[in-house]
Design a protein around this motif. Structure first.
Motif, PDB file in Angstrom:
ATOM      1  N   ASN A  54       0.792  -1.227   0.000  1.00 20.88           N
ATOM      2  CA  ASN A  54       0.000   0.000   0.000  1.00 20.88           C
ATOM      3  C   ASN A  54       0.825   1.280   0.000  1.00 20.88           C
ATOM      4  O   ASN A  54       0.256   2.378  -0.051  1.00 20.88           O
ATOM      5  N   GLU A  55       2.156   1.149   0.097  1.00 22.29           N
ATOM      6  CA  GLU A  55       2.993   2.336   0.131  1.00 22.29           C
ATOM      7  C   GLU A  55       4.117   2.234  -0.882  1.00 22.29           C
ATOM      8  O   GLU A  55       4.574   1.144  -1.230  1.00 22.29           O
ATOM      9  N   ILE A  56       4.581   3.381  -1.330  1.00 21.94           N
ATOM     10  CA  ILE A  56       5.655   3.436  -2.304  1.00 21.94           C
ATOM     11  C   ILE A  56       6.957   2.924  -1.694  1.00 21.94           C
ATOM     12  O   ILE A  56       7.195   3.061  -0.490  1.00 21.94           O
ATOM     13  N   SER A  57       7.786   2.316  -2.525  1.00 19.39           N
ATOM     14  CA  SER A  57       9.101   1.862  -2.090  1.00 19.39           C
ATOM     15  C   SER A  57      10.137   2.235  -3.147  1.00 19.39           C
ATOM     16  O   SER A  57       9.806   2.786  -4.202  1.00 19.39           O
ATOM     17  N   LEU A  58      11.391   1.911  -2.869  1.00 19.98           N
ATOM     18  CA  LEU A  58      12.443   2.156  -3.851  1.00 19.98           C
ATOM     19  C   LEU A  58      12.156   1.413  -5.154  1.00 19.98           C
ATOM     20  O   LEU A  58      12.526   1.886  -6.232  1.00 19.98           O
ATOM     21  N   ALA A  59      11.485   0.284  -5.071  1.00 17.21           N
ATOM     22  CA  ALA A  59      11.166  -0.492  -6.268  1.00 17.21           C
ATOM     23  C   ALA A  59      10.298   0.325  -7.225  1.00 17.21           C
ATOM     24  O   ALA A  59      10.545   0.359  -8.435  1.00 17.21           O
ATOM     25  N   ASP A  60       9.278   0.981  -6.694  1.00 25.69           N
ATOM     26  CA  ASP A  60       8.395   1.798  -7.535  1.00 25.69           C
ATOM     27  C   ASP A  60       9.150   2.964  -8.154  1.00 25.69           C
ATOM     28  O   ASP A  60       8.959   3.286  -9.332  1.00 25.69           O
ATOM     29  N   LEU A  61      10.006   3.587  -7.369  1.00 23.48           N
ATOM     30  CA  LEU A  61      10.736   4.752  -7.861  1.00 23.48           C
ATOM     31  C   LEU A  61      11.687   4.375  -8.988  1.00 23.48           C
ATOM     32  O   LEU A  61      11.745   5.046 -10.027  1.00 23.48           O
ATOM     33  N   VAL A  62      12.431   3.290  -8.795  1.00 23.40           N
ATOM     34  CA  VAL A  62      13.366   2.837  -9.823  1.00 23.40           C
ATOM     35  C   VAL A  62      12.610   2.431 -11.090  1.00 23.40           C
ATOM     36  O   VAL A  62      13.063   2.690 -12.205  1.00 23.40           O
TER      37      VAL A  62
END
Length: 242
Positions: A161-169
Motif C-alpha cells: 500500500n505504500e511506495i518503495s524504492l522499487a516503484d521509484l526505480v
C-alpha cells in the motif's frame, strides 16, 4: 562539507536519486552534470566516481557510485520512512527481488527507445530503422506484462500500500519511452493508475520537474553533443543499427 550528488537528469538512475532525496528533504548540493557535452562537463563526477559516470555521491571524504548503492546509503544515513526500504525482512526481500529483476528486463528495454528515436540519430546522422524500434517495443511489452502480473498485481504499489524504492526505480525507467513519444501507459489502465499513485506519493511538481527535460522532445533533439564524444561513440552506435 555536506552531501554532494552528481547527476544528469537525462539519466533514469539520476532521476530516481534526485526525486528520492528531494521528496525526503535530504539536504544536498546538486552538481549538475551534462554527459553529452563531453569530458570537461563531467570532470567533477569523474573525480568522485572511479567509474567516471553518474550518478555519483560525495559525502565528506566518502564517495559512492551506482544508483542502488546510493539510494540504500541515503535510506540508512537519513533514516528515511520505513516504506522506502522496509525493515520487515520479507517486504525488504520483495524490494530486492524487484531491483534484481529490473536490470535484466525493464532497464534492458525501456532506455533503448530513446537511443533509437533520438540519441543514435544525433550521434550518427542516420535515420532510425523502424524494425529496430519495433523489436525493442516488443521486448518492452513482454517486460511490462510480467511487471503487471508478477509484481504489481492488484496492489497499489509493488510491495503493498505504500511506495518503495522499487516503484521509484521502475517509474523513472518507464518514463524514458514516454519522453520520445512511445506512450507505454496508453491502453494499460492498471499501469497508468500505478503511475498516478507514484506521482502523488512523491509530489507531482517534483515528479515533473525531474522529468522536464525528457518530456520535452524538441529540446532533446537539440542536444549539443561534444564532437570528440560523437567521434568516439558514433562507430559503436552504428553497429547497433545493423
Amino acid at each position: 562539507m555536506g552531501l554532494e550528488l552528481y547527476l544528469d537528469l537525462l539519466s533514469q538512475p539520476c532521476r530516481s536519486i534526485y526525486i528520492f532525496a528531494r521528496s525526503n528533504n535530504i539536504p544536498f548540493e546538486f552538481k549538475h552534470v551534462e554527459l553529452f557535452k563531453g569530458p570537461s562537463n563531467s570532470e567533477g563526477a569523474g573525480k568522485v566516481s572511479l567509474l567516471k559516470k553518474v550518478p555519483a555521491l560525495k559525502d565528506g571524504d566518502f564517495t559512492l557510485a551506482e544508483c542502488t548503492a546510493i539510494l540504500l546509503y541515503l535510506t540508512r544515513k537519513y533514516n528515511t520512512p520505513d516504506h522506502w526500504y522496509p525493515s520487515d525482512i520479507q517486504k525488504r526481500a520483495q524490494v530486492d527481488e524487484y531491483l534484481s529483476w529490473h536490470h535484466a528486463n525493464i532497464r534492458s528495454n525501456a532506455p533503448k527507445t530513446m537511443w533509437i528515436k533520438v540519441l543514435i540519430p544525433l550521434f550518427t546522422g542516420q535515420p532510425l530503422p523502424s524494425e529496430k524500434l519495433q523489436e525493442v517495443m516488443e521486448g518492452l511489452s513482454t517486460s511490462l506484462k510480467q511487471f503487471e502480473e508478477r509484481f504489481l498485481q492488484d496492489k497499489a504499489f509493488i510491495i503493498g500500500n505504500e511506495i518503495s524504492l522499487a516503484d521509484l526505480v521502475a517509474i523513472v525507467e518507464l518514463m524514458q519511452p514516454v519522453g520520445v513519444g512511445c506512450d507505454i501507459f496508453e491502453d494499460r489502465p492498471r499501469l497508468m493508475e500505478w503511475r498516478r499513485r507514484v506521482e502523488d506519493a512523491v509530489g507531482q511538481d517534483l515528479f515533473f520537474e525531474a522529468h522536464e527535460m525528457i518530456l520535452n522532445i524538441k529540446e532533446l533533439s537539440k542536444i549539443q553533443i561534444d564532437p570528440q564524444l560523437k567521434e568516439q561513440l558514433a562507430p559503436v552506435l552504428m553497429k547497433m543499427l545493423k
